[in-house]
Design a protein around this motif. Structure first.
Motif, PDB file in Angstrom:
ATOM      1  N   MET A 114     -26.420 -10.698 -59.021  1.00 29.28           N
ATOM      2  CA  MET A 114     -27.473  -9.671 -58.929  1.00 29.28           C
ATOM      3  C   MET A 114     -28.004  -9.300 -60.313  1.00 29.28           C
ATOM      4  SD  MET A 114     -27.789  -8.911 -55.696  1.00 29.28           S
ATOM      5  CE  MET A 114     -28.145  -7.261 -55.220  1.00 29.28           C
ATOM      6  N   VAL A 115     -27.114  -9.244 -61.284  1.00 33.39           N
ATOM      7  CA  VAL A 115     -27.556  -8.943 -62.660  1.00 33.39           C
ATOM      8  C   VAL A 115     -28.447 -10.086 -63.152  1.00 33.39           C
ATOM      9  CG1 VAL A 115     -26.796  -8.638 -65.060  1.00 33.39           C
ATOM     10  CG2 VAL A 115     -25.549  -7.501 -63.229  1.00 33.39           C
ATOM     11  N   ALA A 116     -28.021 -11.319 -62.874  1.00 35.82           N
ATOM     12  CA  ALA A 116     -28.807 -12.483 -63.310  1.00 35.82           C
ATOM     13  C   ALA A 116     -30.205 -12.460 -62.694  1.00 35.82           C
ATOM     14  CB  ALA A 116     -28.073 -13.772 -62.931  1.00 35.82           C
ATOM     15  N   LEU A 117     -30.295 -11.956 -61.471  1.00 29.85           N
ATOM     16  CA  LEU A 117     -31.607 -11.901 -60.799  1.00 29.85           C
ATOM     17  C   LEU A 117     -32.412 -10.670 -61.215  1.00 29.85           C
ATOM     18  CD1 LEU A 117     -30.630 -12.938 -57.149  1.00 29.85           C
ATOM     19  CD2 LEU A 117     -31.751 -14.335 -58.890  1.00 29.85           C
ATOM     20  N   GLY A 118     -31.789  -9.809 -62.020  1.00 27.92           N
ATOM     21  CA  GLY A 118     -32.469  -8.592 -62.486  1.00 27.92           C
ATOM     22  C   GLY A 118     -32.520  -7.493 -61.435  1.00 27.92           C
ATOM     23  N   LYS A 119     -31.667  -7.584 -60.419  1.00 26.81           N
ATOM     24  CA  LYS A 119     -31.705  -6.575 -59.341  1.00 26.81           C
ATOM     25  C   LYS A 119     -30.838  -5.361 -59.645  1.00 26.81           C
ATOM     26  CE  LYS A 119     -33.408  -9.504 -55.867  1.00 26.81           C
ATOM     27  NZ  LYS A 119     -33.657  -9.823 -54.544  1.00 26.81           N
ATOM     28  N   ILE A 120     -29.817  -5.536 -60.460  1.00 22.84           N
ATOM     29  CA  ILE A 120     -28.994  -4.382 -60.866  1.00 22.84           C
ATOM     30  C   ILE A 120     -28.747  -4.473 -62.376  1.00 22.84           C
ATOM     31  CG2 ILE A 120     -27.811  -4.038 -58.638  1.00 22.84           C
ATOM     32  CD1 ILE A 120     -25.367  -5.461 -59.849  1.00 22.84           C
ATOM     33  N   ALA A 121     -28.408  -3.327 -62.948  1.00 25.56           N
ATOM     34  CA  ALA A 121     -28.123  -3.296 -64.388  1.00 25.56           C
ATOM     35  C   ALA A 121     -26.689  -3.782 -64.624  1.00 25.56           C
ATOM     36  CB  ALA A 121     -28.291  -1.872 -64.900  1.00 25.56           C
ATOM     37  N   PRO A 122     -26.439  -4.422 -65.750  1.00 25.76           N
ATOM     38  CA  PRO A 122     -25.055  -4.853 -66.032  1.00 25.76           C
ATOM     39  C   PRO A 122     -24.146  -3.645 -66.261  1.00 25.76           C
ATOM     40  CG  PRO A 122     -26.455  -5.173 -67.961  1.00 25.76           C
ATOM     41  CD  PRO A 122     -27.361  -4.754 -66.845  1.00 25.76           C
ATOM     42  N   ILE A 123     -22.891  -3.779 -65.891  1.00 27.61           N
ATOM     43  CA  ILE A 123     -21.915  -2.709 -66.169  1.00 27.61           C
ATOM     44  C   ILE A 123     -21.148  -3.136 -67.415  1.00 27.61           C
ATOM     45  CG2 ILE A 123     -19.956  -1.385 -65.274  1.00 27.61           C
ATOM     46  CD1 ILE A 123     -20.898  -2.230 -62.450  1.00 27.61           C
ATOM     47  N   GLU A 124     -21.445  -2.511 -68.514  1.00 25.55           N
ATOM     48  CA  GLU A 124     -20.794  -2.888 -69.771  1.00 25.55           C
ATOM     49  C   GLU A 124     -19.713  -1.866 -70.110  1.00 25.55           C
ATOM     50  OE1 GLU A 124     -23.835  -3.763 -72.638  1.00 25.55           O
ATOM     51  OE2 GLU A 124     -24.778  -5.222 -71.310  1.00 25.55           O
ATOM     52  N   LYS A 125     -18.843  -1.672 -69.161  1.00 22.88           N
ATOM     53  CA  LYS A 125     -17.725  -0.724 -69.273  1.00 22.88           C
ATOM     54  C   LYS A 125     -16.489  -1.359 -68.647  1.00 22.88           C
ATOM     55  CE  LYS A 125     -19.539   3.319 -70.647  1.00 22.88           C
ATOM     56  NZ  LYS A 125     -19.009   4.167 -71.684  1.00 22.88           N
ATOM     57  N   ILE A 126     -15.325  -0.837 -69.050  1.00 27.67           N
ATOM     58  CA  ILE A 126     -14.090  -1.301 -68.415  1.00 27.67           C
ATOM     59  C   ILE A 126     -13.830  -0.413 -67.210  1.00 27.67           C
ATOM     60  CG2 ILE A 126     -11.615  -1.633 -68.726  1.00 27.67           C
ATOM     61  CD1 ILE A 126     -12.225  -1.832 -71.733  1.00 27.67           C
ATOM     62  N   ARG A 127     -13.556  -1.050 -66.095  1.00 24.97           N
ATOM     63  CA  ARG A 127     -13.206  -0.297 -64.886  1.00 24.97           C
ATOM     64  C   ARG A 127     -11.825  -0.719 -64.424  1.00 24.97           C
ATOM     65  NH1 ARG A 127     -18.379   0.094 -60.821  1.00 24.97           N
ATOM     66  NH2 ARG A 127     -19.550   1.603 -62.027  1.00 24.97           N
ATOM     67  N   LEU A 128     -10.985   0.282 -64.180  1.00 19.87           N
ATOM     68  CA  LEU A 128      -9.648  -0.025 -63.667  1.00 19.87           C
ATOM     69  C   LEU A 128      -9.711  -0.072 -62.153  1.00 19.87           C
ATOM     70  CD1 LEU A 128      -7.271   2.188 -65.854  1.00 19.87           C
ATOM     71  CD2 LEU A 128      -7.820  -0.229 -66.125  1.00 19.87           C
ATOM     72  N   PHE A 129      -9.095  -1.075 -61.580  1.00 14.66           N
ATOM     73  CA  PHE A 129      -8.997  -1.222 -60.122  1.00 14.66           C
ATOM     74  C   PHE A 129     -10.372  -1.038 -59.457  1.00 14.66           C
ATOM     75  CE2 PHE A 129      -4.985   0.538 -61.798  1.00 14.66           C
ATOM     76  CZ  PHE A 129      -4.235  -0.618 -61.655  1.00 14.66           C
ATOM     77  N   ILE A 130     -11.349  -1.679 -60.019  1.00 16.65           N
ATOM     78  CA  ILE A 130     -12.734  -1.773 -59.524  1.00 16.65           C
ATOM     79  C   ILE A 130     -13.535  -0.480 -59.729  1.00 16.65           C
ATOM     80  CG2 ILE A 130     -14.262  -2.367 -57.583  1.00 16.65           C
ATOM     81  CD1 ILE A 130     -11.996  -3.956 -56.351  1.00 16.65           C
ATOM     82  N   VAL A 131     -12.935   0.687 -59.478  1.00 19.40           N
ATOM     83  CA  VAL A 131     -13.754   1.903 -59.422  1.00 19.40           C
ATOM     84  C   VAL A 131     -13.579   2.905 -60.576  1.00 19.40           C
ATOM     85  CG1 VAL A 131     -14.155   1.944 -56.938  1.00 19.40           C
ATOM     86  CG2 VAL A 131     -12.053   2.897 -57.833  1.00 19.40           C
ATOM     87  N   PHE A 132     -12.431   2.895 -61.240  1.00 17.23           N
ATOM     88  CA  PHE A 132     -12.187   3.948 -62.244  1.00 17.23           C
ATOM     89  C   PHE A 132     -12.691   3.512 -63.625  1.00 17.23           C
ATOM     90  CE2 PHE A 132      -8.740   4.214 -59.059  1.00 17.23           C
ATOM     91  CZ  PHE A 132      -9.115   5.431 -58.496  1.00 17.23           C
ATOM     92  N   GLU A 133     -13.808   4.094 -64.015  1.00 16.16           N
ATOM     93  CA  GLU A 133     -14.404   3.700 -65.283  1.00 16.16           C
ATOM     94  C   GLU A 133     -13.676   4.365 -66.449  1.00 16.16           C
ATOM     95  OE1 GLU A 133     -18.592   2.886 -65.126  1.00 16.16           O
ATOM     96  OE2 GLU A 133     -18.832   4.170 -66.863  1.00 16.16           O
TER      97      GLU A 133
END
Ligand code: SF4
Length: 198
Positions: A114-133
């Motif tokens: 989705m990021v490659a297609l420009g549909k969402i912004a990249p998440i340039e953060k570390i997230r623990l267990f998918i959700v905890f930023e």
């Protein structure tokens, strides 16, 4: 349950080659600080166990090359710690962690696409267990030129997976016998299944 406990005991008694493999684990996290794109080397660690398994029919990676297992052995000496409760090393727990891992990989693939297609912004953060930023900005000692955003997103996601799984393994190692993580490790679960069909 006996089978899984046997596996647990066997891992306790395994002779891991006395090489400072744990440095690879520590080095991996250092690489992310040098430049996050180096976190993509996680792909090598993910592929090697299965390449070795395919070539030898044995879990060679687990038996002598896994840097993470070596790191956990360093944290706690052999024989120390109490036995993990049976539910924690049960087939359900193994399947649960494998499912979590598969869902995680699926989310990583989809979001990167989705990021490659420009549909969402990249998440340039570390997230623990998918959700905890994590509320921290990873220092970047070396800047690379123009890297596609999707690659940067992918690198952060792999780094997050590696931190999350290492943290989980560390918690298990601190509370229970060393290498309790190995019993539920997705690589182990998948390797056992592949071994049955090889
Ligand atoms: S089970 Fe997982 S953590 Fe343990 S030795 Fe194998 S790959 Fe490494």
């Amino acid at each position: 349950m006996q089978v899984y406990y046997a596996l647990y005991v066997n891992r306790e008694n395994q002779t891991v080659k006395k090489k400072p493999l744990f440095l690879i684990t520590l080095g991996y996290f250092a690489l992310g600080i040098i430049n996050i794109h180096l976190a993509l080397t996680a792909l090598i660690c993910m592929a090697l166990p299965f390449i070795l398994l395919y070539k030898s029919g044995k879990k060679q990676w687990c038996h002598g090359y896994c840097p993470r297992a070596d790191f956990f052995s360093l944290i706690k000496a052999k024989g120390k710690g109490k036995k993990a409760p049976s539910w924690l090393i049960s087939p359900k727990a193994r399947n649960g962690i494998l499912s979590y891992f598969c869902v995680n990989l699926m989310l990583i693939t989809t979001s990167t696409w989705m990021v490659a297609l420009g549909k969402i912004a990249p998440i340039e953060k570390i997230r623990l267990f998918i959700v905890f930023e994590l509320p921290l900005v990873l220092p970047q000692l070396v800047e690379l030129g123009d890297v596609p955003q999707a690659i940067t997103h992918l690198a952060y996601r792999f780094y997050s997976v590696m931190i999350s799984s290492t943290l989980l393994g560390l918690i298990l190692t601190m509370f229970f016998k060393p290498k309790t993580w190995c019993v539920v490790c997705p690589v182990n679960t998948m390797s056992s299944r592949i071994q049955r069909v090889l």
